[in-house]
Scaffold this active site. Structure first.
Site, PDB file in Angstrom:
ATOM      1  N   ASP A  28       0.789  -1.235   0.000  1.00 51.40           N
ATOM      2  CA  ASP A  28       0.000   0.000   0.000  1.00 51.40           C
ATOM      3  C   ASP A  28       0.820   1.285   0.000  1.00 51.40           C
ATOM      4  O   ASP A  28       0.251   2.377  -0.019  1.00 51.40           O
ATOM      5  CB  ASP A  28      -0.949   0.007   1.207  1.00 51.40           C
ATOM      6  CG  ASP A  28      -2.093  -0.974   1.018  1.00 51.40           C
ATOM      7  OD1 ASP A  28      -2.575  -1.075  -0.114  1.00 51.40           O
ATOM      8  OD2 ASP A  28      -2.490  -1.626   1.998  1.00 51.40           O
ATOM      9  N   ASP A  61      -6.432  -4.119  -6.539  1.00 56.08           N
ATOM     10  CA  ASP A  61      -6.135  -2.772  -6.044  1.00 56.08           C
ATOM     11  C   ASP A  61      -4.673  -2.374  -6.303  1.00 56.08           C
ATOM     12  O   ASP A  61      -4.339  -1.199  -6.432  1.00 56.08           O
ATOM     13  CB  ASP A  61      -6.359  -2.665  -4.525  1.00 56.08           C
ATOM     14  CG  ASP A  61      -7.519  -3.480  -4.007  1.00 56.08           C
ATOM     15  OD1 ASP A  61      -7.841  -4.515  -4.623  1.00 56.08           O
ATOM     16  OD2 ASP A  61      -8.085  -3.109  -2.979  1.00 56.08           O
TER      17      ASP A  61
HETATM   18  N1  GLY Z   1      -7.420  -0.967  -1.425  1.00 57.00           N
HETATM   19  C1  GLY Z   1      -8.398  -1.380  -0.506  1.00 57.00           C
HETATM   20  C2  GLY Z   1      -9.777  -1.102  -0.910  1.00 57.00           C
HETATM   21  O1  GLY Z   1     -10.090  -0.755  -2.024  1.00 57.00           O
HETATM   22  O2  GLY Z   1     -10.624  -1.258  -0.033  1.00 57.00           O
END
Ligand code: GLY
Length: 419
Positions: free
Chosen positions: A139, A201
């Protein structure tokens, strides 16, 4: 559901063929900012968005929010039930959403020119420089790019360059050449965390790698980003161009072991924000590479996504529960896609594609700025009605900081196009 989809699809065809004209009216000045009313006449229906008012609404909200968010060791994440202020997370929790609030402030400065948002953005950005060394999850791109990346780009903070390059190098440590992808998770949040888990993601984190490669970082960062995008394109999508959320790869052979979900309704369902990350991700990868295969793929993902949308252009949190009117919306997905489509509309060559994507983005932004989705006068966010992870029982019909971030990014992109 099939009939429903056919109706939407037919509406899109009609919309495409009957496009009449577009008109931009720049109305008179109000305060110091230019008032812009963007009006598109489509199929005799007018899509009219008051961009300046939507920007003013964001600024109005920030006037309320900023004096409340004074603890620099905490970052706003969500507002439950719209009754309270932003719920915050501690800096040392290393939560993926931490960079969005500074990112919002950078964009506020960008769209208003008001120096006070820049000062606040600097303050909120510079508190987590240490994040540049995070290697325990993927992240870091979500965390560092909206804060330091936008500070470099919008705030001309050239001194952020080394921090961004270090961050990109940290992310690159998670690339596994056996798989050809970055490992998203490795903590015990996933039962099979020892294998190589990549989630859709992760596409968004590639922007940090591309940025670093073209700003003095190692050229290998570019190759890693491209490889990750190619591997994801090959494995992460169904034949109809919808995406799974989570892929588990064998970390040695690179074989896909299984495909499932964490935040969607079911392993085979279409989690809306996952589709949104795909649309945004491949649009951005095309922007960085100019490789037509990514543009073509971004269009396929987009066309599928648009075909699934309800009339108000804001999806239910998972497309496969959308038949139930009680299921909650996810405005964050709409904001992510609106932002991506403004870019996509400038990349495609055919006039009808440009119009289709641009008009879809306008409709999304108009809907998000309407009373139904706007937080103005109700709570401390720009937007209402997002869903973080209903399958986990978290953040159901709440305000989310990243919904606000992608919303103001979309407004900024639209303003830039108009300017
Ligand atoms: N990247 C985490 C979400 O979209 O909840």
């Amino acid at each position: 559901m099939k009939n429903h989809l056919n109706v939407i699809h037919s509406a899109h065809l009609a919309f495409k063929s009957l496009f009449l004209t577009s008109l931009l009216i720049c109305a008179s000045s109000c305060k110091e900012s230019k008032k812009e009313l963007i009006t598109e006449v489509v199929n005799n229906n007018t899509i009219s968005i008051d961009l300046a008012k939507q920007i003013d609404d964001c600024e109005l909200q920030l006037e309320v929010i900023v004096p409340k968010l004074t603890d620099l060791t905490k970052h706003p994440r969500f507002i439950e039930n719209y009754q309270t202020e932003w719920q915050q997370v501690d800096n040392d929790e290393l939560i993926w959403t931490s960079g969005f609030y500074p990112g919002i402030l950078w964009y506020a400065y960008n769209v208003t020119g008001n120096e006070k948002w820049k000062d606040e953005a600097i303050k909120r950005t510079e508190v987590f420089e240490d994040y540049k060394n995070i290697t325990e999850h993927h992240d870091i791109g979500f965390m560092m790019f909206p804060a330091y990346g936008k500070g470099f780009e919008i705030g001309d903070k050239k001194e952020y360059k080394d921090i961004l390059i270090t961050s990109a190098n940290s992310l690159a440590t998670r690339f596994n050449p056996n798989v050809g992808a970055i490992k998203s998770w490795s903590n015990k949040m996933h039962p099979r965390w020892k294998q190589h888990i990549t989630i859709i993601d992760n596409m968004l984190n590639l922007e940090l790698l591309f940025w670093a490669a073209k700003n003095g970082g190692d050229k290998k960062l570019y190759d890693i980003a491209v490889k990750h995008a190619e591997t994801t394109m090959k494995n992460h999508f169904r034949p109809d161009y919808t995406s799974w959320h989570v892929l588990e790869y064998d970390s040695i052979s690179g074989v896909v072991l299984n495909r499932h979900t964490k935040q969607g309704y079911a392993d085979d369902s279409r989690w809306s924000r996952g589709q949104a990350w795909g649309v945004y991700g491949y649009t951005m990868v095309y922007k960085e590479t100019k490789d037509k295969k990514f543009l073509d793929f971004a269009q396929k993902l987009t066309d599928k996504y648009l075909s699934l949308l309800p009339d108000d252009m804001v999806p239910c949190w998972d497309f496969d529960v959308a038949n139930n009117p009680k299921e909650e919306k996810d405005a964050s997905a709409a904001a992510v896609v609106a932002s991506a489509l403004i870019d996509l509309s400038t990349f495609v060559e055919k006039k009808e594609d440009k119009e289709r994507y641009y008009n879809a983005a306008l409709k999304m932004l108009k809907s998000l700025g309407s009373d139904k989705y706007s937080g103005v006068g109700k709570t401390d966010s720009f937007l209402l009605h997002s869903t973080g992870a209903k399958s986990l029982g978290w953040e159901i019909d709440v305000a989310l900081i990243y919904a606000d971030y992608y919303y103001i990014e979309a407004l900024s992109r639209l303003k830039k196009l108009q300017d």
